[in-house]
Design an enzyme around this catalytic site. Structure first.
Site, short mmCIF file in Angstrom:
data_model
loop_
_atom_site.label_atom_id
_atom_site.label_comp_id
_atom_site.label_asym_id
_atom_site.label_seq_id
_atom_site.Cartn_x
_atom_site.Cartn_y
_atom_site.Cartn_z
N ALA A 75 0.85 -1.18 0.00
CA ALA A 75 0.00 0.00 0.00
C ALA A 75 0.89 1.24 0.00
O ALA A 75 1.93 1.26 0.65
CB ALA A 75 -0.90 0.01 1.23
N VAL A 102 4.08 -1.30 3.51
CA VAL A 102 3.48 0.01 3.25
C VAL A 102 4.58 1.01 2.92
O VAL A 102 5.59 1.09 3.61
CB VAL A 102 2.67 0.52 4.47
CG1 VAL A 102 2.03 1.87 4.16
CG2 VAL A 102 1.61 -0.50 4.88
N LYS A 103 4.35 1.74 1.84
CA LYS A 103 5.23 2.85 1.48
C LYS A 103 4.63 4.13 2.02
O LYS A 103 3.45 4.43 1.77
CB LYS A 103 5.38 2.94 -0.04
CG LYS A 103 6.22 4.13 -0.52
CD LYS A 103 6.36 4.12 -2.04
CE LYS A 103 7.14 5.32 -2.54
NZ LYS A 103 7.34 5.29 -4.01
N THR A 104 5.41 4.90 2.75
CA THR A 104 4.90 6.13 3.33
C THR A 104 6.02 7.15 3.40
O THR A 104 7.10 6.95 2.84
CB THR A 104 4.31 5.84 4.73
OG1 THR A 104 3.56 6.98 5.16
CG2 THR A 104 5.39 5.53 5.75
#
Length: 306
Positions: free
Chosen positions: A172, A202-204
């Site tokens: 995500a 998750v990429k954030t």
């Protein structure tokens, strides 16, 4: 077929050696099926459970981004230094040689451009096509707090379900609009929601205050977006702080391919992520490689892709 008349009766079952069943070390991933773990192990190094992903999927909504005008010229020389390549299926098929052995994280959502509302995306890749291109993971944008929050969460759920059926992990990507602050409160909310709905990583974004709590509150690995182009030292410092505070690596694009010496920069980023080099020492490495001519050579030899 083996000759049935010459089968040895002497066998060794190693009765004094218990069968081992090692836990899979990547955060939040031990309960996954074998295929999921195998694909994640291609992306995250089994030695340190970290990754340096090279993001080159910007064209799916930005068009010919600076530094990505010709992926065959500018990106192919960088692939050997990346742990994984984040890319669209169109760019993959048209510009990336199939001889590469690095895993592909396939951009799987889209449907908007920089001319329109960015959160208005849909699922843009069929799972069967992801299998055809041998994707190691699927990437989907999620806009928590955005105009189309509900639709983007629905995209995530659809891709997670499809990936689970075929043993392909989902990454995500937390999209942040102009009105939303990239602070620990927001990032903690967005990353946790993505993990709770089934994202395998998750990429954030990194935030200077409270990022350790963001990472601790997300039960799956976080990889940090590079974001807009920064001075090289600032980008290396951001990567260093992120992994020091709990990130499992980076997914950088513009801070690598928009550098004067992209090959030198990606090697410096690797030194930070995989060797825990300080930003200062990594920057010295960047300058040394740059002065030695580590620039953007043309992608001509297949052997440099392996």
């Amino acid at each position: 077929m083996a000759d049935a008349d010459d089968i040895l009766e002497r066998k060794n079952f190693y009765l004094d050696v218990p069968q081992t069943s090692n836990a899979y070390a990547l955060k939040g991933s031990n309960a996954l099926d074998w295929g999921m773990k195998n694909r994640l192990a291609r992306i995250f190094s089994p030695d340190d459970c970290r990754t340096v992903m090279l993001a080159v999927d910007h064209g799916y909504f930005q068009g010919p981004t600076t530094g990505l005008e010709r992926l065959d010229v500018t990106i192919c020389p960088l692939i050997p230094y990346a742990d994984a390549l984040m890319i669209t299926r169109g760019a993959l098929r048209s510009t990336i040689p199939p001889e590469i052995t690095k895993p592909v994280v396939l951009r799987s959502s889209g449907g908007q451009s920089i001319l329109k509302e960015l959160s208005n995306e849909r699922v843009a890749v069929d799972i069967e096509d992801a299998v055809r291109v041998n994707a190691s993971a699927l990437a989907v944008q999620v806009y928590i707090g955005g105009v189309h929050e509900h639709e983007s969460i629905g995209n995530l759920v659809e891709i997670v379900n499809a990936g689970n059926r075929h043993g392909i992990p989902t990454m995500a990507v937390t999209g942040v609009g102009k009105e939303l602050a990239r602070d620990a409160k927001y990032l903690g909310l967005a990353t946790r929601i993505c993990a709770e709905l089934g994202a395998n990583f998750v990429k954030t974004y990194y935030c200077e205050k409270g990022f350790a709590a963001v990472a601790a509150g997300c039960p799956v690995p976080l990889v940090i977006a590079g974001g807009k182009k920064l001075p090289e030292m600032d980008a290396l410092r951001m990567a260093y702080l992120a992994v020091s505070e709990g990130a499992a690596g980076v997914d950088m694009g513009r801070n690598i391919f928009q550098c004067e010496a992209p090959k030198a920069m990606i090697q410096a980023v690797r030194a930070v992520v995989h060797e825990s080099e300080t930003p200062e020492r990594a920057y010295d490495l960047y300058l040394s490689l740059k002065s030695a001519g580590e620039g953007s050579e043309l992608c001509t030899a297949k052997t440099q892709l392996r």
